[in-house]
Design a protein around this motif. Structure first.
Motif, mmCIF file in Angstrom:
data_model
loop_
_atom_site.group_PDB
_atom_site.id
_atom_site.type_symbol
_atom_site.label_atom_id
_atom_site.label_comp_id
_atom_site.label_asym_id
_atom_site.label_seq_id
_atom_site.Cartn_x
_atom_site.Cartn_y
_atom_site.Cartn_z
ATOM 1 N N ARG A 341 -48.134 52.363 7.926
ATOM 2 C CA ARG A 341 -47.016 52.270 8.879
ATOM 3 C C ARG A 341 -46.371 53.635 9.090
ATOM 4 N NH1 ARG A 341 -41.863 48.378 7.978
ATOM 5 N NH2 ARG A 341 -43.386 46.825 8.603
ATOM 6 N N SER A 343 -42.979 55.052 11.103
ATOM 7 C CA SER A 343 -41.745 54.575 11.721
ATOM 8 C C SER A 343 -41.062 55.680 12.511
ATOM 9 C CB SER A 343 -40.783 54.049 10.648
ATOM 10 O OG SER A 343 -41.355 52.958 9.971
ATOM 11 N N ARG A 344 -40.200 55.264 13.454
ATOM 12 C CA ARG A 344 -39.401 56.159 14.290
ATOM 13 C C ARG A 344 -40.280 57.069 15.140
ATOM 14 N NH1 ARG A 344 -36.888 59.885 12.098
ATOM 15 N NH2 ARG A 344 -37.861 59.900 10.062
ATOM 16 N N GLN A 404 -40.463 53.461 17.782
ATOM 17 C CA GLN A 404 -41.148 52.228 17.402
ATOM 18 C C GLN A 404 -41.872 52.405 16.066
ATOM 19 O OE1 GLN A 404 -41.620 53.376 20.798
ATOM 20 N NE2 GLN A 404 -39.951 52.009 21.357
ATOM 21 N N GLU A 405 -42.466 51.322 15.615
ATOM 22 C CA GLU A 405 -43.308 51.362 14.430
ATOM 23 C C GLU A 405 -44.766 51.281 14.879
ATOM 24 O OE1 GLU A 405 -42.002 48.184 11.910
ATOM 25 O OE2 GLU A 405 -40.618 49.494 10.825
ATOM 26 N N SER A 527 -37.017 44.023 4.862
ATOM 27 C CA SER A 527 -38.336 44.596 5.108
ATOM 28 C C SER A 527 -39.056 44.837 3.787
ATOM 29 C CB SER A 527 -38.202 45.905 5.883
ATOM 30 O OG SER A 527 -39.451 46.522 6.010
ATOM 31 N N SER A 530 -39.888 48.594 2.962
ATOM 32 C CA SER A 530 -38.804 49.554 2.806
ATOM 33 C C SER A 530 -38.503 49.745 1.334
ATOM 34 C CB SER A 530 -37.547 49.057 3.541
ATOM 35 O OG SER A 530 -36.469 49.901 3.259
ATOM 36 N N ILE A 804 -40.451 54.020 6.205
ATOM 37 C CA ILE A 804 -39.289 54.086 7.083
ATOM 38 C C ILE A 804 -38.346 55.163 6.550
ATOM 39 C CG2 ILE A 804 -37.277 52.815 7.907
ATOM 40 C CD1 ILE A 804 -38.897 50.293 7.669
#
Length: 812
Positions: A341, A343-344, A404-405, A527, A530, A804
């Protein structure tokens, strides 16, 4: 001969008469000559006629702003066929075609047909050909834009007809023929706005996720214009409207490929650049090549995605990143794979993507990508659902906030297999086994010591409710809160389906559900990926389970199942306050009495937390999105993940971990980590001013100054003109109460904590119509512009890893 002379004389007089008055239309067989006659829209805002660009003798038919003294052309008809002299004419045939001619030679035609045709210049600057009714258009200039977008024009696609409307730059300031640059809407996958130079992309906006473009602020109005983006089964387009009739604005693609919003300043007699879309180097298309990610402010700005390495190491070392990156470990159809993943991020160019409409949630989207051998990544948004990429991933950047992710397919060997780690542990020597035994003994002793401390701390807490340590494990505190099993919550939310998702909090998504007894609930799902939030989860359970007030959201239960942690709240049908006050459509439904009741309700909820509950609670993250509204629009304070519990005789504390939301944090907290009940008072004051004005403190823009919303309110107050601060829909309603609330809001956001009132004083000031209020002093942070993001800041440092990450503020 006499009759011919009389006919020409009458024709001349008619033409002279028509040229002396403002006309807005041309009928069939009327000829519009290049003799300083023009069409003027009924409201006098736009004018059509023949013109010559600067430093040119060529003549064109165009439309420009009538009331702007500097001729600013927004549309050109014969941009490819200029007229060399003043012999041009414009006419409408009886069959409904529009012609531009010179010396009886046709230079431009609209290729349209209409019965009873009339050519009109409308108030919005649109030149239309209708059937005499003023409604049914067979042709309009808005369908054939030049280099300028004005309010009401659309930039995008009519998917039913396949018609596209896009902007094309002029070749030069003196030549309106098509230049090198085009600005278009890409409707594929996640829609985006794309600038091309010829066939090469030079800029691509962040993708539309239903709220914003990539990491840009949420799409909402400002003091100049109200932008909006339509994305449905029939239309994909961007457009905007002016905030009021007195504003003159335009969006332009310049000859050099710059995308800019302009506003006309009557006081300065000039066009003011109010927004430039290409903000930094990372906005350059594919700046870091394939599988590279750009982060502005880092040195160097380009890096490879985790699991990838530069294709051309020597070029990369010389800051030439165009070669991009390639996988460290190969990935093919026979490779066991998983996902990492990111993120951002601004997700990759959607040219190599497609929408999988069969994937209803994130799990199904992941499974679909695993089944597809060519799939290299996927993402999910509220706007489009599941988007799957094949081929190379191009034009990725990292945002400070928003974005977005993106889930990138990786070999399991690159993700770190737990099985391989356990296998390595089994193949250990006798020395390692002895070490593990010794380590187990040490851990056992540490656990015994920790349990003893925990029992002592719990006994002390039951005695006088001391403050809660920031980093302490909260253990198994005895709270009267029912545990709800995972299967019940999963069934209630339809297995956490995308259709049941109603929001995204700081630590995970929120779903609507219905329990077997018919009770509606809202489930906040922490999450799993996270590394943060466990402390906040336990904190919220313990605190809110002990709080009972009509203006605090009620916690129904919680769930801890393996790695899953969930909070179950009562369902609020009107969702959060920010969805009302920052939405121009919904805002008008908030009459003053509703806004006043919301302000008072929030004040009473805070008063309960600060003084009337058996615990003294500092919320630390009071903001519009954390105020929920029930079916009767009663406000309820929610999200106690960052709250702190004080003892009965404790009023303030200092922390090294500053957590909260930009735009709502008090100065002493954001700068020095010092927080108290007055920190919440500051956040409340920001909320009051946002509710009254309908504008956000973060991202607030005013063309006449560089102040944020607090500074704007302070400026109007000191100038004796506070009514201008009030949202237009309530400006003439209950003015005395509105002004009193503005004054209370300004008192709450004063720079010094000791100058701010307590919440008990605030409630008295709001309830009393005849109380004499102090004059507010200068607000804190009133000159600072803040990024428009609603995320709470916590203690992780930004990087390009797969986790994240959000921003950390250090107390100084």
């Amino acid at each position: 001969m006499k009759y011919d002379t009389l006919f020409h004389t009458v024709s001349f007089l008619i033409l002279l008469f028509k040229s002396s008055i403002a006309v807005d239309s041309i009928a069939p067989n009327e000829t519009f000559l290049d003799n300083n006659t023009t069409l003027v829209s009924p409201n006098g805002n736009f004018e059509l006629g023949f013109f010559s660009p600067q430093n040119s003798i060529n003549r064109y038919v165009g439309i420009w702003f009538k009331k702007v003294p500097i001729q600013t052309v927004v549309w050109v008809a014969n941009k490819n066929r200029p007229i060399a002299d003043s012999s041009g004419s414009l006419s409408v045939t009886s069959s409904g075609n529009i012609l531009i001619s010179s010396n009886q030679s046709s230079l431009w035609s609209a290729n349209s047909t209409s019965s009873n045709p009339v050519l009109r210049l409308l108030d919005n600057g649109n030149l239309v050909l209708d059937d005499g009714s003023g409604r049914n258009y067979s042709w309009q200039s808005f369908d054939d834009p030049s280099n300028t977008l004005i309010p009401g024009m659309r930039l995008g696609w009519d998917l039913r007809s396949g018609e596209e409307r896009y902007l094309t730059s002029w070749k030069s300031a003196g030549d309106p023929s098509p230049g090198e640059y085009t600005y278009r809407t890409n409707p594929k996958g996640l829609p985006s706005l794309v600038l091309r130079r010829g066939s090469n992309i030079t800029y691509r906006s962040g993708p539309w996720d239903g709220v914003r473009f990539g990491g840009s602020p949420a799409l909402h109005g400002n003091t100049v214009f109200n932008p909006y983006f339509v994305f449905n089964a029939t239309d994909v387009y961007y457009s905007f409207e002016n905030t009021d009739d007195s504003v003159v604005s335009r969006f332009v693609v310049t000859e050099s490929g710059i995308l800019t919003y302009f506003r006309w300043s009557e006081t300065g007699n000039q066009w003011i650049d109010i927004a430039n879309l290409q903000a930094d180097t990372c906005d350059n298309y594919a700046e870091c090549g394939s599988f590279g990610v750009c982060e502005f402010g880092r040195e160097p700005i380009c890096a490879c995605l985790t699991g990838f390495a530069p294709r051309l190491a020597e070029d990369w070392a010389r800051f030439d990143w165009r070669g991009g990156c390639s996988r460290i470990a190969p990935l093919n159809c026979s490779t066991a794979a998983g996902f990492r993943r990111f993120s951002r991020v601004k997700v990759p160019d959607t040219s190599t993507s497609f929408v999988d409409k069969n994937a209803r949630n994130e799990e199904e989207c992941e499974a679909a990508c695993l089944r597809n051998c060519t799939c290299v990544a996927y993402a999910r948004t509220d706007a489009t659902g599941c988007v799957v990429w094949s081929g190379e991933l191009i034009d990725i950047r990292l945002y400070d906030e928003g974005g977005q992710e993106l889930f990138v397919k990786m070999p399991l060997s690159q993700l770190g297999s737990r099985k391989s780690k356990r296998a390595a542990a089994v193949i250990a020597s006798v020395t390692v086994v002895a070490f593990l035994v010794l380590l187990a003994l040490i851990i056992w002793l540490l656990i015994r010591k920790r349990l003893a401390k925990k029992k002592a701390a719990m006994a002390e807490q039951q005695h006088d409710y001391p403050k809660q340590d920031e980093n302490a494990s909260m253990g198994d505190e005895d709270v009267a809160l029912p545990l709800i099993d995972f299967l019940t919550i999963s069934t209630a939310t339809n297995e956490f389906s995308f259709a049941n998702k109603i929001g995204e909090g700081g630590f995970g998504p929120v779903y609507k559900g219905v329990l077997p007894n018919g009770k509606e609930i809202a489930v906040k799902r922490l999450s799993r990926d996270s590394g943060q939030g466990l402390h906040e989860f336990k904190n919220e359970v313990i605190l809110i389970a002990k709080l009972q007030h009509r203006n605090l959201v009620r916690l129904v239960g919680c769930c801890i199942h393996r790695e899953e942690r969930m909070l179950v709240y009562e369902y609020m049908p009107n969702k959060s306050l920010d969805l009302f006050i920052f939405d121009q459509t919904k805002l008008t439904s908030l009459e003053w009495n509703i806004r006043y009741d919301i302000i008072v309700g929030i004040a009473r909820g805070l008063l309960y937390l600060h003084r009337d509950s058996r615990l003294r609670i500092i919320h630390r993250d009071l903001k519009a999105s954390n105020i929920l509204l029930d079916s009767e629009m009663n406000p309820k304070i929610s999200d106690f993940g960052l709250a702190r519990m004080f003892g009965a005789d404790q009023y303030q504390e200092t922390t090294k971990r500053v957590m909260g939301t930009y735009g709502y944090m008090a100065p002493e907290y954001a700068v020095d980590g010092f927080f108290s009940v007055k920190s919440d008072v500051f956040s409340f004051g920001v909320l009051v001013l946002e509710i009254i004005s309908g504008s956000k403190n973060r991202g607030f823009y005013h063309p006449d100054h560089d102040l944020n919303l607090l500074g704007h309110a302070w400026k109007l107050w000191t100038e004796g003109n506070p009514r201008e601060f009030v949202d237009a829909s309530i400006r003439n309603r209950e003015s005395a109460a509105v002004l009193r609330c503005i004054q209370v809001g300004l008192l709450c956001v004063q720079q010094r904590p000791e100058d701010r009132p307590t919440m008990s004083n605030v409630v008295v000031m709001l309830d009393s119509e005849h109380s004499v209020l102090d004059q507010p002093k200068q607000p804190g942070f009133y000159t600072q512009r803040m990024f428009d993001t609603d995320s709470s800041s916590t203690g992780n440092i930004p990087n390009t890893s797969s986790e994240i990450t959000v921003t950390l503020l250090h107390g100084r």
